[in-house]
Scaffold this active site. Structure first.
Site, PDB file in Angstrom:
ATOM      1  CG  ASP A  56      68.909  49.602  43.699  1.00 54.01           C
ATOM      2  OD1 ASP A  56      67.560  49.618  44.188  1.00 54.01           O
ATOM      3  OD2 ASP A  56      69.694  49.654  42.789  1.00 54.01           O
ATOM      4  CB  VAL A  57      64.879  50.406  48.185  1.00 53.14           C
ATOM      5  CG1 VAL A  57      64.867  52.119  48.406  1.00 53.14           C
ATOM      6  CG2 VAL A  57      63.474  50.658  47.236  1.00 53.14           C
ATOM      7  CG  ASN A  83      56.291  55.714  49.659  1.00 53.08           C
ATOM      8  OD1 ASN A  83      54.549  55.831  49.442  1.00 53.08           O
ATOM      9  ND2 ASN A  83      57.467  57.152  48.909  1.00 53.08           N
ATOM     10  CE1 TYR A 148      52.362  49.528  42.954  1.00 53.42           C
ATOM     11  CE2 TYR A 148      49.003  49.089  42.578  1.00 53.42           C
ATOM     12  CZ  TYR A 148      50.782  50.327  43.227  1.00 53.42           C
ATOM     13  OH  TYR A 148      50.416  51.502  44.115  1.00 53.42           O
ATOM     14  CE  LYS A 152      52.444  49.521  46.288  1.00 55.95           C
ATOM     15  NZ  LYS A 152      53.292  49.666  47.006  1.00 55.95           N
ATOM     16  CB  ILE A 181      47.111  59.711  45.976  1.00 57.19           C
ATOM     17  CG1 ILE A 181      46.959  59.191  47.460  1.00 57.19           C
ATOM     18  CG2 ILE A 181      47.803  60.956  46.919  1.00 57.19           C
ATOM     19  CD1 ILE A 181      45.206  59.158  48.224  1.00 57.19           C
TER      20      ILE A 181
END
Length: 241
Positions: A56-57, A83, A148, A152, A181
């Site tokens: 869990d980051v 990432n 978001y 970012k 992407i």
């Protein structure tokens, strides 16, 4: 095929999508080990040379135990790619405190925790490459996805901060800014958003995960030894006009 010979990399969010493509490519390029840290289970993990671990980051204790285990086993950690991320599409007026905190924890706080944990090891070795995956929405406005975009956009400057602070210690830090992407992460993205992104892209198509992976490979390898504090855009020309 040997651009990462002998190097050890940790890539978060690498169970699938762009991160998985990076991990597999890094192994093909001769990395000593590539560890994927993700809360998701990886498909076909048994047939991959990548090492998959659950992490869990957003938890500093899990960062510490994972990096300590990597250094104990391999004696080094040369590359960190932050990432892992999630995207939500709410505008600021639709963004609750809970949603904002969740997105910022996963997309931004995790990068703080990861860099803080890995930097002492890289400084001791006088070598290391950190790549923080941002987005084109870290460079340009979009009429949705408030939380978001907040994360970012911040990634760009925290990457420059670490580059400026620890360059003399041999550590490089760069941000990577993919455009649209094809990836499981945006599989639920509204078709009108996808159509607008493709229409605005000079190359007239979405990107493939391998195209982001090759950009990450350049930043991770010694070929970019004079590149730090920069923001590499991989967007098919979306931001060019």
């Amino acid at each position: 095929m040997d651009r990462l010979t002998g190097k050890v990399a940790l890539i978060t969010g690498a169970a699938r999508g762009q991160g998985r493509e990076m991990a597999e490519l890094f192994m093909r390029e001769g990395a000593k080990a590539v560890i994927s840290a993700d809360v998701l289970d990886a498909e076909d993990a048994e047939s991959s040379p990548v090492t998959f671990v659950k992490m869990d980051v957003t938890q500093d204790t899990e960062w510490k135990s994972t990096i300590d285990a990597i250094v104990a086993e391999h004696g080094q950690i040369d590359i960190l790619i932050n990432n892992a991320a999630i995207v939500k599409y709410e505008t600021i007026l639709e963004t609750s405190n809970e949603l904002y905190d969740k997105v910022l924890d996963i997309d931004l706080k995790s990068i703080f925790l990861g860099m803080r944990e890995v930097l002492p090891h890289m400084i001791e070795k006088k070598s290391g490459s950190i790549i923080n995956v941002s987005s084109i929405w870290g460079l340009a406005g979009v009429p949705s996805s408030y939380a978001y975009q907040a994360a970012k956009g911040a990634i760009l400057n925290v990457s420059k901060n670490v580059a400026a602070t620890y360059g003399a210690d041999g550590v490089r830090c760069n941000s990577l800014h993919p455009g649209y992407i094809l990836s499981p992460m945006n599989a639920d993205q509204a078709q009108d958003i996808n159509d607008a992104l493709i229409a605005g892209t000079v190359l007239g198509r979405p990107g493939q995960p391998i195209e982001t992976a090759y950009a990450a490979l350049f930043l991770a390898s010694d070929e970019s030894s004079y590149v730090t504090g920069t923001s590499l855009v991989v967007d098919g020309g979306y931001l060019a006009p």
